[in-house]
Design a protein around this motif. Structure first.
Motif, PDB file in Angstrom:
ATOM      1  N   LEU A 362       0.830  -1.205   0.000  1.00 25.14           N
ATOM      2  CA  LEU A 362       0.000   0.000   0.000  1.00 25.14           C
ATOM      3  C   LEU A 362       0.867   1.260   0.000  1.00 25.14           C
ATOM      4  CD1 LEU A 362      -2.731  -1.122   2.570  1.00 25.14           C
ATOM      5  CD2 LEU A 362      -3.004  -0.892   0.086  1.00 25.14           C
ATOM      6  N   GLU A 363       1.976   1.229   0.712  1.00 25.88           N
ATOM      7  CA  GLU A 363       2.845   2.401   0.844  1.00 25.88           C
ATOM      8  C   GLU A 363       3.481   2.783  -0.486  1.00 25.88           C
ATOM      9  OE1 GLU A 363       6.813   3.743   3.404  1.00 25.88           O
ATOM     10  OE2 GLU A 363       5.645   1.997   4.023  1.00 25.88           O
ATOM     11  N   SER A 366       0.462   0.410  -4.292  1.00 28.71           N
ATOM     12  CA  SER A 366      -0.163  -0.853  -4.728  1.00 28.71           C
ATOM     13  C   SER A 366       0.543  -1.452  -5.935  1.00 28.71           C
ATOM     14  CB  SER A 366      -1.655  -0.630  -5.034  1.00 28.71           C
ATOM     15  OG  SER A 366      -2.332  -0.155  -3.900  1.00 28.71           O
ATOM     16  N   VAL A 386      -0.480 -10.681  -0.616  1.00 32.45           N
ATOM     17  CA  VAL A 386      -1.571  -9.694  -0.628  1.00 32.45           C
ATOM     18  C   VAL A 386      -2.911 -10.411  -0.737  1.00 32.45           C
ATOM     19  CG1 VAL A 386      -2.637  -7.818  -1.933  1.00 32.45           C
ATOM     20  CG2 VAL A 386      -0.161  -7.802  -1.536  1.00 32.45           C
ATOM     21  N   ILE A 397      -8.880  -4.922  -0.267  1.00 38.74           N
ATOM     22  CA  ILE A 397      -8.178  -3.786   0.339  1.00 38.74           C
ATOM     23  C   ILE A 397      -8.640  -2.455  -0.224  1.00 38.74           C
ATOM     24  CG2 ILE A 397      -6.139  -5.144   0.936  1.00 38.74           C
ATOM     25  CD1 ILE A 397      -4.773  -4.055  -1.532  1.00 38.74           C
ATOM     26  N   THR A 398      -9.189  -2.449  -1.422  1.00 42.36           N
ATOM     27  CA  THR A 398      -9.676  -1.188  -2.007  1.00 42.36           C
ATOM     28  C   THR A 398     -10.976  -0.740  -1.358  1.00 42.36           C
ATOM     29  OG1 THR A 398     -10.754  -2.486  -3.750  1.00 42.36           O
ATOM     30  CG2 THR A 398      -8.566  -1.554  -4.233  1.00 42.36           C
ATOM     31  N   ARG A 401      -9.480   1.233   2.303  1.00 40.03           N
ATOM     32  CA  ARG A 401      -8.039   1.480   2.242  1.00 40.03           C
ATOM     33  C   ARG A 401      -7.539   2.379   3.378  1.00 40.03           C
ATOM     34  NH1 ARG A 401      -4.041   1.710  -2.584  1.00 40.03           N
ATOM     35  NH2 ARG A 401      -2.241   2.712  -1.604  1.00 40.03           N
ATOM     36  N   GLU A 405      -4.898   1.119   6.166  1.00 40.88           N
ATOM     37  CA  GLU A 405      -3.529   1.649   6.268  1.00 40.88           C
ATOM     38  C   GLU A 405      -3.248   2.144   7.681  1.00 40.88           C
ATOM     39  OE1 GLU A 405      -1.634   3.437   2.450  1.00 40.88           O
ATOM     40  OE2 GLU A 405      -3.670   4.263   2.607  1.00 40.88           O
TER      41      GLU A 405
END
Length: 416
Positions: A362-363, A366, A386, A397-398, A401, A405
């Motif tokens: 994510l950082e 993606s 993932v 995860i979308t 998000r 995070e």
């Protein structure tokens, strides 16, 4: 052996009385001569041009000379145990407050004694009526002056350490009370507060909170913490830090500078010594900056206390500000982790690797390829992890998000 004034020849005693009164009648001029010589020869006691130094030393000179001459006039032994004059005690306390050691104070008395003898010799040589009395008068008056000075100096030597400790304790307590009032948001006069703190408030500040992170440093008291604060100030080229002891062995510190750029390198400062933990606020200005930077440092310290291990680098509030907001209530923070991460919050090493991979993914936007380069693994491994993390989360995860995070950031920080 000190010559007993009462056993001098009656004519000599009367002459001593008369001459002493002549000197006392000119006490201000005589004292001014003594004070000028003392302050000129011992500059660490202050300048003759300084009104405060002059008034304090003059009060001591007038008190001592007046007492000495009165005792000589009335035949009171110079070592009779009489308390030093209040002016002399005020001078003594003021000199200690300015950092003068006992050696400088005793030297002031020796120089003052020498100049007083010069003034006394002038009075005697110009005013004596019978030269046959001169040897007796000089012998008796010299013995009396030496005995008085010895008596006063012995008393000051005995009082020096207790008075120094009392002033240090009083000044330290005043600094603590003043700093606490400022950070508590009380309305204080900035200049008066700065004087009590011996620290200029009308400039830029960075606040630190330092605490022991090992039993060895804890056993040293605050010494190791304070040593680091002084070393950091020296590294940055700032003035001495303001240090205030806090609860549980912690130390509050502030570094100040006229130019905020001088304080910016705190962010890139070398790690503190082993066993010393440090949290820092952002650079602030003036009284409000002093207060806000401290609040931030305290918040960063609080967040560090939630970790499994103490930090090894300086922890800056800016780097943990989100975590500080999330961890206002530690119990709520834990519930947030469980709610957001679900089975991905597991304590085993395999699940931790999934969290680390997902957080890195994510950082870096993606990107499987970028995450693989950062982690040093194949991008297919990233993709697998993932996908496995999404299975444990129970959602894509979308879908969530931002809270995901935040939860991963919190989890990584708490694990240290």
């Amino acid at each position: 052996m000190v010559r007993d004034l009462t056993r001098s020849h009656p004519r000599c005693k009367d002459e001593l009385d008369r001459l002493a009164k002549i000197l006392v009648s000119d006490l201000d001029r005589v004292s001014a001569a003594v004070v000028t010589r003392v302050l000129t020869e011992i500059p660490e006691l202050g300048s003759p041009d300084s009104e405060t130094s002059w008034e304090t030393t003059m009060a001591s000179g007038i008190g001592n000379i007046g007492a000495l001459m009165s005792m000589m006039t009335y035949g009171v032994p110079a070592n009779a145990g009489i308390e030093p004059p209040e002016g002399a005690l005020e001078f003594f306390r003021a000199m200690i407050g300015r950092g003068a050691d006992i050696t400088a104070i005793l030297r002031a008395y020796r120089i003052g004694h020498a100049e007083l003898w010069n003034q006394w010799m002038r009075v005697v040589s110009e005013g004596i009526e019978n030269l046959e009395d001169l040897p007796e008068i000089l012998t008796v008056s010299s013995a009396h002056m030496f005995s008085y000075m010895d008596s006063v100096c012995e008393r000051l030597v005995a009082e020096y350490e207790p008075e120094r400790r009392r002033q240090l304790t009083s000044a330290a307590a005043q600094r603590v009370a003043t700093a606490q009032a400022i950070v508590a948001g009380e309305d204080v006069d900035v200049d008066s507060a700065g004087a009590r703190l011996n620290y200029r408030l009308r400039r830029h500040h960075v606040a630190l909170v330092l605490w022991p992170a090992s039993r060895r440093v804890e056993a040293q008291g605050t010494e190791g913490l304070e040593r680091y604060a002084f070393a950091l100030a020296e590294e940055l080229g700032t003035e001495c830090p303001l240090l205030v002891p806090a609860s549980r062995g912690c130390v509050w510190a502030w570094l100040g500078a006229a130019d905020a750029r001088r304080l910016a390198p705190v962010i890139a400062a070398e790690p503190p010594p082993a066993g010393v933990a440090v949290a820092a606020g952002a650079v602030g200005h003036g009284l409000e900056g002093f207060r806000e930077s401290h609040r931030q440092a305290v918040e960063a310290r609080r967040v560090c206390g939630l970790r499994e291990r103490p930090p090894t680098d300086v922890v800056h509030y800016r780097s943990v500000s989100l975590l500080a907001a999330l961890c206002t209530d530690p119990a709520s923070a834990q519930r947030f982790l469980v709610s957001e991460l679900g089975e991905l919050n597991g304590p085993d090493e395999a699940t931790r690797r999934l969290r680390t991979t997902l957080g890195t993914f994510l950082e870096v936007g993606s990107s499987h390829a970028r995450a693989a380069r950062v982690l040093g693994i194949h991008q297919k491994t990233v993709a697998y992890r993932v996908h496995r993390a999404e299975d444990l989360l129970g959602y894509r995860i979308t879908d969530r998000r931002a809270p995901l995070e935040a939860a991963l950031l919190l989890s990584a920080f708490l694990e240290g």
